[in-house]
Write a protein that holds these residues in place. Structure first.
Motif, mmCIF file in Angstrom:
data_model
loop_
_atom_site.group_PDB
_atom_site.id
_atom_site.type_symbol
_atom_site.label_atom_id
_atom_site.label_comp_id
_atom_site.label_asym_id
_atom_site.label_seq_id
_atom_site.Cartn_x
_atom_site.Cartn_y
_atom_site.Cartn_z
ATOM 1 N N UNK A 1 0.829 -1.120 0.082
ATOM 2 C CA UNK A 1 0.075 -0.014 -0.136
ATOM 3 C C UNK A 1 0.906 1.261 0.063
ATOM 4 N N UNK A 2 0.531 2.431 -0.715
ATOM 5 C CA UNK A 2 1.174 3.492 -0.629
ATOM 6 C C UNK A 2 0.119 4.562 -0.777
ATOM 7 N N UNK A 3 0.286 5.778 0.066
ATOM 8 C CA UNK A 3 -0.520 6.734 -0.023
ATOM 9 C C UNK A 3 0.000 8.170 0.045
ATOM 10 N N UNK A 4 -0.328 9.017 -0.542
ATOM 11 C CA UNK A 4 0.445 10.434 -0.479
ATOM 12 C C UNK A 4 -0.785 11.518 -0.841
ATOM 13 N N UNK A 5 -0.806 12.587 0.468
ATOM 14 C CA UNK A 5 -1.674 13.464 0.244
ATOM 15 C C UNK A 5 -0.951 14.818 0.539
ATOM 16 N N UNK B 1 -4.894 13.643 -3.544
ATOM 17 C CA UNK B 1 -4.715 12.514 -2.883
ATOM 18 C C UNK B 1 -4.249 11.385 -3.891
ATOM 19 N N UNK B 2 -3.368 10.709 -3.438
ATOM 20 C CA UNK B 2 -2.869 9.469 -4.390
ATOM 21 C C UNK B 2 -2.883 8.227 -3.726
ATOM 22 N N UNK B 3 -3.284 7.108 -4.147
ATOM 23 C CA UNK B 3 -3.060 5.809 -3.559
ATOM 24 C C UNK B 3 -2.971 4.619 -4.563
ATOM 25 N N UNK B 4 -2.219 3.790 -4.036
ATOM 26 C CA UNK B 4 -1.974 2.591 -4.933
ATOM 27 C C UNK B 4 -2.201 1.482 -4.044
ATOM 28 N N UNK C 1 -2.295 -9.395 -3.281
ATOM 29 C CA UNK C 1 -2.494 -10.401 -3.941
ATOM 30 C C UNK C 1 -2.999 -10.110 -5.499
ATOM 31 N N UNK C 2 -4.006 -10.703 -6.101
ATOM 32 C CA UNK C 2 -4.295 -10.331 -7.334
ATOM 33 C C UNK C 2 -5.263 -8.802 -7.541
ATOM 34 N N UNK C 3 -5.429 -8.469 -6.352
ATOM 35 C CA UNK C 3 -6.469 -7.077 -6.102
ATOM 36 C C UNK C 3 -5.534 -5.983 -6.274
ATOM 37 N N UNK C 4 -5.974 -5.189 -7.328
ATOM 38 C CA UNK C 4 -5.107 -3.925 -7.527
ATOM 39 C C UNK C 4 -6.065 -2.657 -7.784
ATOM 40 N N UNK C 5 -5.712 -1.471 -7.049
ATOM 41 C CA UNK C 5 -6.547 -0.278 -7.069
ATOM 42 C C UNK C 5 -5.536 0.748 -7.193
#
Length: 197
Positions: free
Chosen positions: A47-51, A63-66, A70-74
């Protein structure tokens, strides 16, 4: 879950001062977490979050997030106007920490809302009382809270999570316990810089 606890991941939080267009004072917030190599055999999580938040109001500007589980990506990016009273999931933590301790002492429930992946969620946390924790940083006086969670993909239930923050003006997160679908996550603060508590 059946064989006890496993050291699964490391996470970091950081904050920097900056300027937007040479006129607006902002804070740059960063949060990241990644499972260790051994735990990746079970599930690879990152997980990575930038604000970017306006320094005076602590409202979110960008706001940015990645997320990868597992196989789930957002991935999700959002920008807001400087007068919008909006906080993403990362900056709302810092905004809650800015509440004066004298106000916290009078509360039994803390209400807040946050923006996450295109939606605004209303939430709250219930205060369970104070507790002295013995940590790697010494004995610390804390306040324990139970936050409302979004039941579904990760969380097993809405209630059951606990978070301990320092019982002072800084409200530094010291410890977390979070029930999830495959067991529970236990998080402990092991080091910090430029923070007094």
């Amino acid at each position: 879950k059946k064989r006890g606890s496993l050291f699964a991941a490391n996470a970091t939080l950081s904050i920097e001062e900056s300027m937007l267009n040479d006129s607006t004072s902002i804070y740059l917030l960063k949060a990241s977490g990644k499972t260790r190599r051994l735990f990746n055999l079970i599930m690879n999580v990152e997980h990575s979050y930038y604000s970017s938040i306006e320094r005076k109001s602590l409202n979110t500007l960008k706001s940015d997030m990645k997320i990868r589980e597992g196989k789930y990506k957002l991935e999700h990016n959002a920008e807001f106007h400087i007068n919008d009273s909006i906080n993403d999931i990362l900056s709302v933590l810092y905004k809650l920490r800015s509440i004066p301790n004298t106000n916290i002492e009078k509360l039994d429930t803390l209400f807040f809302s946050y923006y996450y992946s295109g939606k605004i969620y209303k939430s709250h946390a219930i205060k369970n009382g104070t507790e002295e924790l013995t940590t790697k940083l010494g004995k610390i006086q804390t306040v324990q809270w139970s936050p409302l969670l979004e039941k579904g993909r990760i969380f097993k239930q809405e209630w059951g999570a606990k978070i301990w923050v320092t019982n002072d003006q800084m409200h530094v997160p010291i410890k977390l316990e979070i029930p999830i679908l495959v067991g529970s996550i236990y998080v402990n603060l092991v080091s910090c810089e430029n923070t007094i508590f």
